[in-house]
Write a protein that holds these residues in place. Structure first.
Motif, PDB file in Angstrom:
ATOM      1  N   MET A   1       0.855  -1.185   0.000  1.00  7.74           N
ATOM      2  CA  MET A   1       0.000   0.000   0.000  1.00  7.74           C
ATOM      3  C   MET A   1       0.897   1.243   0.000  1.00  7.74           C
ATOM      4  O   MET A   1       1.765   1.376   0.837  1.00  7.74           O
ATOM      5  CB  MET A   1      -0.907  -0.013   1.228  1.00  7.74           C
ATOM      6  CG  MET A   1      -1.788   1.186   1.370  1.00  7.74           C
ATOM      7  SD  MET A   1      -3.196   1.277   0.235  1.00  7.74           S
ATOM      8  CE  MET A   1      -4.135  -0.144   0.691  1.00  7.74           C
ATOM      9  N   ILE A   2       0.636   2.147  -0.950  1.00  2.64           N
ATOM     10  CA  ILE A   2       1.403   3.379  -1.043  1.00  2.64           C
ATOM     11  C   ILE A   2       0.724   4.459  -0.201  1.00  2.64           C
ATOM     12  O   ILE A   2      -0.473   4.703  -0.329  1.00  2.64           O
ATOM     13  CB  ILE A   2       1.531   3.818  -2.517  1.00  2.64           C
ATOM     14  CG1 ILE A   2       2.382   2.788  -3.265  1.00  2.64           C
ATOM     15  CG2 ILE A   2       2.128   5.216  -2.620  1.00  2.64           C
ATOM     16  CD1 ILE A   2       2.498   3.015  -4.740  1.00  2.64           C
ATOM     17  N   HIS A   3       1.537   5.092   0.666  1.00  4.79           N
ATOM     18  CA  HIS A   3       1.070   6.166   1.532  1.00  4.79           C
ATOM     19  C   HIS A   3       1.803   7.463   1.178  1.00  4.79           C
ATOM     20  O   HIS A   3       2.741   7.462   0.379  1.00  4.79           O
ATOM     21  CB  HIS A   3       1.318   5.803   3.002  1.00  4.79           C
ATOM     22  CG  HIS A   3       0.461   4.713   3.500  1.00  4.79           C
ATOM     23  ND1 HIS A   3       0.754   3.383   3.287  1.00  4.79           N
ATOM     24  CD2 HIS A   3      -0.709   4.736   4.184  1.00  4.79           C
ATOM     25  CE1 HIS A   3      -0.196   2.631   3.831  1.00  4.79           C
ATOM     26  NE2 HIS A   3      -1.089   3.434   4.374  1.00  4.79           N
ATOM     27  N   TYR A   4       1.429   8.524   1.849  1.00  7.88           N
ATOM     28  CA  TYR A   4       2.011   9.842   1.641  1.00  7.88           C
ATOM     29  C   TYR A   4       3.539   9.795   1.668  1.00  7.88           C
ATOM     30  O   TYR A   4       4.207  10.374   0.798  1.00  7.88           O
ATOM     31  CB  TYR A   4       1.475  10.809   2.709  1.00  7.88           C
ATOM     32  CG  TYR A   4       2.166  12.140   2.712  1.00  7.88           C
ATOM     33  CD1 TYR A   4       1.788  13.139   1.818  1.00  7.88           C
ATOM     34  CD2 TYR A   4       3.207  12.408   3.599  1.00  7.88           C
ATOM     35  CE1 TYR A   4       2.428  14.364   1.811  1.00  7.88           C
ATOM     36  CE2 TYR A   4       3.853  13.629   3.591  1.00  7.88           C
ATOM     37  CZ  TYR A   4       3.462  14.601   2.696  1.00  7.88           C
ATOM     38  OH  TYR A   4       4.104  15.806   2.691  1.00  7.88           O
ATOM     39  N   LEU A  71      -4.824   2.843  -9.749  1.00 12.44           N
ATOM     40  CA  LEU A  71      -4.774   2.831  -8.284  1.00 12.44           C
ATOM     41  C   LEU A  71      -5.079   1.449  -7.725  1.00 12.44           C
ATOM     42  O   LEU A  71      -4.529   1.056  -6.697  1.00 12.44           O
ATOM     43  CB  LEU A  71      -5.743   3.858  -7.700  1.00 12.44           C
ATOM     44  CG  LEU A  71      -5.400   5.327  -7.918  1.00 12.44           C
ATOM     45  CD1 LEU A  71      -6.468   6.209  -7.287  1.00 12.44           C
ATOM     46  CD2 LEU A  71      -4.024   5.674  -7.381  1.00 12.44           C
ATOM     47  N   LYS A  72      -5.945   0.715  -8.396  1.00 10.14           N
ATOM     48  CA  LYS A  72      -6.253  -0.645  -7.946  1.00 10.14           C
ATOM     49  C   LYS A  72      -5.096  -1.593  -8.206  1.00 10.14           C
ATOM     50  O   LYS A  72      -4.859  -2.514  -7.433  1.00 10.14           O
ATOM     51  CB  LYS A  72      -7.517  -1.167  -8.646  1.00 10.14           C
ATOM     52  CG  LYS A  72      -8.788  -0.533  -8.145  1.00 10.14           C
ATOM     53  CD  LYS A  72      -9.989  -1.110  -8.883  1.00 10.14           C
ATOM     54  CE  LYS A  72     -11.280  -0.483  -8.402  1.00 10.14           C
ATOM     55  NZ  LYS A  72     -12.445  -1.019  -9.136  1.00 10.14           N
ATOM     56  N   SER A  73      -4.361  -1.379  -9.302  1.00 17.53           N
ATOM     57  CA  SER A  73      -3.248  -2.268  -9.638  1.00 17.53           C
ATOM     58  C   SER A  73      -2.032  -2.004  -8.761  1.00 17.53           C
ATOM     59  O   SER A  73      -1.221  -2.898  -8.536  1.00 17.53           O
ATOM     60  CB  SER A  73      -2.874  -2.136 -11.118  1.00 17.53           C
ATOM     61  OG  SER A  73      -2.236  -0.896 -11.353  1.00 17.53           O
ATOM     62  N   VAL A  74      -1.881  -0.784  -8.301  1.00 17.12           N
ATOM     63  CA  VAL A  74      -0.814  -0.393  -7.380  1.00 17.12           C
ATOM     64  C   VAL A  74      -1.525   0.316  -6.232  1.00 17.12           C
ATOM     65  O   VAL A  74      -1.677   1.532  -6.257  1.00 17.12           O
ATOM     66  CB  VAL A  74       0.202   0.552  -8.065  1.00 17.12           C
ATOM     67  CG1 VAL A  74       1.320   0.923  -7.119  1.00 17.12           C
ATOM     68  CG2 VAL A  74       0.738  -0.043  -9.351  1.00 17.12           C
ATOM     69  N   HIS A  76      -3.088   2.417  -3.470  1.00 17.75           N
ATOM     70  CA  HIS A  76      -2.745   3.675  -2.811  1.00 17.75           C
ATOM     71  C   HIS A  76      -3.722   3.900  -1.658  1.00 17.75           C
ATOM     72  O   HIS A  76      -4.874   3.477  -1.738  1.00 17.75           O
ATOM     73  CB  HIS A  76      -2.885   4.852  -3.786  1.00 17.75           C
ATOM     74  CG  HIS A  76      -1.813   4.947  -4.806  1.00 17.75           C
ATOM     75  ND1 HIS A  76      -1.611   3.987  -5.781  1.00 17.75           N
ATOM     76  CD2 HIS A  76      -0.880   5.904  -5.020  1.00 17.75           C
ATOM     77  CE1 HIS A  76      -0.597   4.348  -6.540  1.00 17.75           C
ATOM     78  NE2 HIS A  76      -0.142   5.511  -6.106  1.00 17.75           N
ATOM     79  N   ALA A  77      -3.287   4.608  -0.652  1.00 16.41           N
ATOM     80  CA  ALA A  77      -4.150   4.965   0.470  1.00 16.41           C
ATOM     81  C   ALA A  77      -4.901   6.258   0.135  1.00 16.41           C
ATOM     82  O   ALA A  77      -4.919   7.210   0.909  1.00 16.41           O
ATOM     83  CB  ALA A  77      -3.318   5.108   1.738  1.00 16.41           C
ATOM     84  N   SER A  78      -5.516   6.271  -1.025  1.00 25.33           N
ATOM     85  CA  SER A  78      -6.207   7.447  -1.535  1.00 25.33           C
ATOM     86  C   SER A  78      -7.404   7.793  -0.659  1.00 25.33           C
ATOM     87  O   SER A  78      -8.147   6.924  -0.214  1.00 25.33           O
ATOM     88  CB  SER A  78      -6.684   7.177  -2.970  1.00 25.33           C
ATOM     89  OG  SER A  78      -7.491   8.248  -3.418  1.00 25.33           O
ATOM     90  N   SER A 145      -1.378   9.277   5.419  1.00 25.87           N
ATOM     91  CA  SER A 145       0.015   9.048   5.793  1.00 25.87           C
ATOM     92  C   SER A 145       0.083   7.661   6.443  1.00 25.87           C
ATOM     93  O   SER A 145      -0.930   7.079   6.854  1.00 25.87           O
ATOM     94  CB  SER A 145       0.533  10.132   6.721  1.00 25.87           C
ATOM     95  OG  SER A 145      -0.238  10.205   7.890  1.00 25.87           O
ATOM     96  N   ARG A 146       1.294   7.125   6.505  1.00 23.31           N
ATOM     97  CA  ARG A 146       1.487   5.778   7.032  1.00 23.31           C
ATOM     98  C   ARG A 146       1.107   5.758   8.519  1.00 23.31           C
ATOM     99  O   ARG A 146       1.531   6.639   9.269  1.00 23.31           O
ATOM    100  CB  ARG A 146       2.937   5.350   6.837  1.00 23.31           C
ATOM    101  CG  ARG A 146       3.155   3.866   7.101  1.00 23.31           C
ATOM    102  CD  ARG A 146       4.528   3.402   6.682  1.00 23.31           C
ATOM    103  NE  ARG A 146       4.892   3.681   5.310  1.00 23.31           N
ATOM    104  CZ  ARG A 146       4.381   3.071   4.242  1.00 23.31           C
ATOM    105  NH1 ARG A 146       3.462   2.132   4.383  1.00 23.31           N
ATOM    106  NH2 ARG A 146       4.793   3.370   3.015  1.00 23.31           N
ATOM    107  N   PRO A 147       0.318   4.776   8.932  1.00 20.12           N
ATOM    108  CA  PRO A 147      -0.049   4.672  10.353  1.00 20.12           C
ATOM    109  C   PRO A 147       1.205   4.500  11.226  1.00 20.12           C
ATOM    110  O   PRO A 147       2.163   3.867  10.828  1.00 20.12           O
ATOM    111  CB  PRO A 147      -0.935   3.415  10.421  1.00 20.12           C
ATOM    112  CG  PRO A 147      -1.380   3.187   9.015  1.00 20.12           C
ATOM    113  CD  PRO A 147      -0.290   3.725   8.129  1.00 20.12           C
TER     114      PRO A 147
END
Length: 148
Positions: A1-4, A71-74, A76-78, A145-147
């Motif tokens: 999961m990609i975060h800020y 976004l579904k393929s990679v 993101h925490a959109s 952002s990442r928890p």
């Protein structure tokens, strides 16, 4: 999961492939933008389009479909978007065109009022099969952002 925290200003991504069909152009135009040059080749022949073209709003929708698939393929925490700036339709989109996208992160910052939320500005450009830009806009989006 990609975060800020994973985002890098200047980072670019290329994605998507969308085949524009005549039936889809007609359906969208009939429902949302029933101008003559979106509904028939004969009417469009009398304009600078020369033939039936997709609505600019349809081009935005096709771009969004490619972006969401990306976004579904990679993942993101959109957290959605806060709006767009500088929307420009640069060249007509015609049935038979094949579209793709490129996105470039221009800026990022943490929200001053909402902890855990990053704010981004990115330039989206949609190209046709000839690598000609057909649409561009700046998206203002939110990402978690990442928890801790």
């Amino acid at each position: 999961m990609i975060h800020y925290e994973d985002l890098v200003v200047g980072q670019k991504s290329a994605f998507g492939r969308y085949e524009v069909t005549r039936d889809e152009v007609l359906d969208f135009a009939q429902r949302y933008d029933p101008q003559p040059f979106h509904l028939s080749d004969e009417a469009a022949a009398k304009t600078h389009f020369g033939r039936m073209s997709a609505s600019g709003w349809h081009t935005c929708s096709m771009t969004m479909a490619m972006y969401v698939a990306h976004l579904k393929s990679v993942p993101h925490a959109s957290l959605g978007a806060a709006g767009i700036e500088e929307l420009k339709w640069l060249h007509p989109v015609y049935p038979g065109d094949i579209l793709r996208c490129e996105n470039e992160l221009l800026e990022k910052r943490l929200s001053a009022s909402r902890p855990g939320i990053g704010l981004t500005r990115a330039r989206m450009t949609t190209f046709n099969q000839d690598d000609r830009p057909v649409l561009t806009f700046i998206a203002n989006a939110m990402i978690a952002s990442r928890p801790a």
